[in-house]
Design an enzyme around this catalytic site. Structure first.
Site, PDB file in Angstrom:
ATOM      1  N   HIS A 135       0.821  -1.200   0.000  1.00  0.00           N
ATOM      2  CA  HIS A 135       0.000   0.000   0.000  1.00  0.00           C
ATOM      3  C   HIS A 135       0.866   1.265   0.000  1.00  0.00           C
ATOM      4  CE1 HIS A 135      -3.556   2.234   0.732  1.00  0.00           C
ATOM      5  NE2 HIS A 135      -3.096   2.726   1.852  1.00  0.00           N
ATOM      6  N   THR A 161     -14.092  -4.118  -0.202  1.00  0.00           N
ATOM      7  CA  THR A 161     -15.552  -4.127  -0.372  1.00  0.00           C
ATOM      8  C   THR A 161     -15.967  -3.805  -1.808  1.00  0.00           C
ATOM      9  OG1 THR A 161     -15.696  -1.776   0.156  1.00  0.00           O
ATOM     10  CG2 THR A 161     -15.876  -3.314   1.993  1.00  0.00           C
ATOM     11  N   LYS A 182     -10.164  10.934  -3.267  1.00  0.00           N
ATOM     12  CA  LYS A 182     -11.148  10.108  -2.553  1.00  0.00           C
ATOM     13  C   LYS A 182     -11.118  10.433  -1.062  1.00  0.00           C
ATOM     14  CE  LYS A 182     -10.217   5.665  -1.072  1.00  0.00           C
ATOM     15  NZ  LYS A 182      -9.861   4.250  -1.227  1.00  0.00           N
ATOM     16  N   ASP A 214      -7.379   6.619  -6.031  1.00  0.00           N
ATOM     17  CA  ASP A 214      -7.094   7.556  -4.938  1.00  0.00           C
ATOM     18  C   ASP A 214      -5.673   8.092  -5.081  1.00  0.00           C
ATOM     19  OD1 ASP A 214      -5.405   5.615  -3.731  1.00  0.00           O
ATOM     20  OD2 ASP A 214      -7.120   4.734  -2.704  1.00  0.00           O
ATOM     21  N   ASP A 227      -5.575  -0.372  -8.907  1.00  0.00           N
ATOM     22  CA  ASP A 227      -5.476  -0.174  -7.465  1.00  0.00           C
ATOM     23  C   ASP A 227      -4.639  -1.307  -6.869  1.00  0.00           C
ATOM     24  OD1 ASP A 227      -5.858   1.123  -5.099  1.00  0.00           O
ATOM     25  OD2 ASP A 227      -8.036   0.908  -5.046  1.00  0.00           O
TER      26      ASP A 227
HETATM   27  C1  R5P Z   1      -6.982   2.205  -0.079  1.00  0.00           C
HETATM   28  O1  R5P Z   1      -6.464   3.280  -0.056  1.00  0.00           O
HETATM   29  C2  R5P Z   1      -6.617   1.112  -1.037  1.00  0.00           C
HETATM   30  O2  R5P Z   1      -5.707   1.512  -2.001  1.00  0.00           O
HETATM   31  C3  R5P Z   1      -7.877   0.571  -1.708  1.00  0.00           C
HETATM   32  O3  R5P Z   1      -8.392   1.527  -2.593  1.00  0.00           O
HETATM   33  C4  R5P Z   1      -8.922   0.210  -0.706  1.00  0.00           C
HETATM   34  O4  R5P Z   1      -8.370  -0.505   0.377  1.00  0.00           O
HETATM   35  C5  R5P Z   1     -10.037  -0.588  -1.350  1.00  0.00           C
HETATM   36  O5  R5P Z   1     -11.013  -0.850  -0.372  1.00  0.00           O
HETATM   37  P1  R5P Z   1     -12.528  -1.006  -0.765  1.00  0.00           P
HETATM   38  O6  R5P Z   1     -12.598  -1.994  -1.872  1.00  0.00           O
HETATM   39  O7  R5P Z   1     -13.184  -1.490   0.503  1.00  0.00           O
HETATM   40  O8  R5P Z   1     -13.047   0.338  -1.143  1.00  0.00           O
END
Ligand code: R5P
Length: 310
Positions: free
Chosen positions: A127, A229, A192, A169, A224
């Protein structure tokens, strides 16, 4: 080199071993009636370089405990080194204190992995690029981006003038810049906001250094690090659609897949969603729009370096 697998992603461990033309060595893992586990190394590992493959999802706590026991067992059995392949490093999003009073869960995981004897970590698409610096042992931080680039070229052999790369994001900006260079496609990034209490996500605006990015653009390739979720992806698609995008293709390394992700993603207006096998996608989690790409070769190539350097 001897390769072992924890219980979380045996399929990937088998693929890695096959790439290396090695056998996967068995471990004795016994679960007691109260759910405690006993881990036992069956084969001789004295003075051997050993590798253990264990992803931290699903069931991060269980998988981590099992991994701690496996590393401990290997070290107690005389292994010269233990390389942990943790394709998806669970708890990585809790890498600092966001609000007063919180634990830094990732630091606890790192301290424990090192205390039980991990000598090296191989992992993918973290991340934050700062995470490897939190470890005292060497970390090979690999990426699925070259695999995504290859897939994009295969899907759209004659793109590219109607496509834009999208980071959903601002945290994904480095990833999208790398892919932009690999594919020679411009990129945008979405602003975001996530409510830390409710988890609600709002994608508010699109930022780009290319002022006329919308001109002639019909397709978005959203990239990403993980999908949990699915709400980040859906919020991004909705914002892009409001900005004239007609087709969305999604690439994410880690299929963390939680809650109602399946309906959210299948019902989204994404054309196709690609993830990798850093986390095993069980049959009941599959859906029509989903494609799973393997990262076994990327990991096997890194392990080959380990063999030749010892
Ligand atoms: C968060 O900053 C990560 O890069 C992902 O965008 C995030 O963890 C995705 O989570 P979800 O699918 O629950 O929105």
């Amino acid at each position: 080199m001897k390769i072992f697998s924890g219980s979380s992603n045996k399929l990937l461990a088998e693929k890695i071993a096959k790439e290396l033309k090695l056998d996967l060595f068995p471990l004795g893992i016994h679960i007691f009636p109260d759910n405690e586990k006993r881990v036992r190394v069956v084969d001789k590992v004295v003075d051997e370089d050993t590798v253990v493959v264990q992803s931290a999802s699903p069931k991060p706590d269980e998988n981590y405990m099992e991994l701690f026991f496996i590393i401990d067992a290997l070290k107690r059995s005389g292994a010269k080194s233990v390389t942990a392949v943790i394709p998806y490093l669970g708890y990585q999003r809790q890498d600092h204190v966001f609000r007063d009073g919180e634990a830094v869960s990732l630091e606890v995981i790192i301290k424990t992995l090192e205390a039980v004897g991990m000598d090296k970590l191989i992992t993918l698409d973290l991340h934050s690029v700062k995470i490897p610096k939190l470890f005292s042992v060497p970390v090979a931080h690999l990426s699925a981006l070259p695999i995504f680039a290859r897939k994009v070229k295969e899907l759209f052999p004659r793109l590219f003038n109607d496509a834009i790369l999208v980071s959903p994001d601002m945290g994904g900006i480095r990833r999208i810049q790398i892919l932009s260079e690999l594919l020679n496609i411009p990129y945008v990034s979405i602003v975001k906001d996530r409510d830390l209490t409710t988890g609600d996500i709002k994608s508010t605006e699109i930022e780009s250094k290319f002022s006329d990015w919308k001109k002639g653009i019909k397709k978005a390739i959203i990239v990403d690090d993980m999908i949990s979720t699915g709400r980040t992806i859906v919020a991004a698609i909705e914002l892009l659609t409001r900005n004239g995008i007609r087709e969305n293709f999604v690439f994410a390394t880690h299929p963390v897949f939680s809650n109602d992700f399946k309906n959210i993603l299948q019902d989204s207006s994404a054309q196709k969603i690609f993830v990798t096998d850093t986390i095993e996608v069980e049959k009941e989690k599959m859906f029509d729009k989903l494609g799973v790409l393997t990262i076994s070769k990327v990991i096997a190539d890194e392990l080959r370096i380990l063999v030749t350097s010892n």
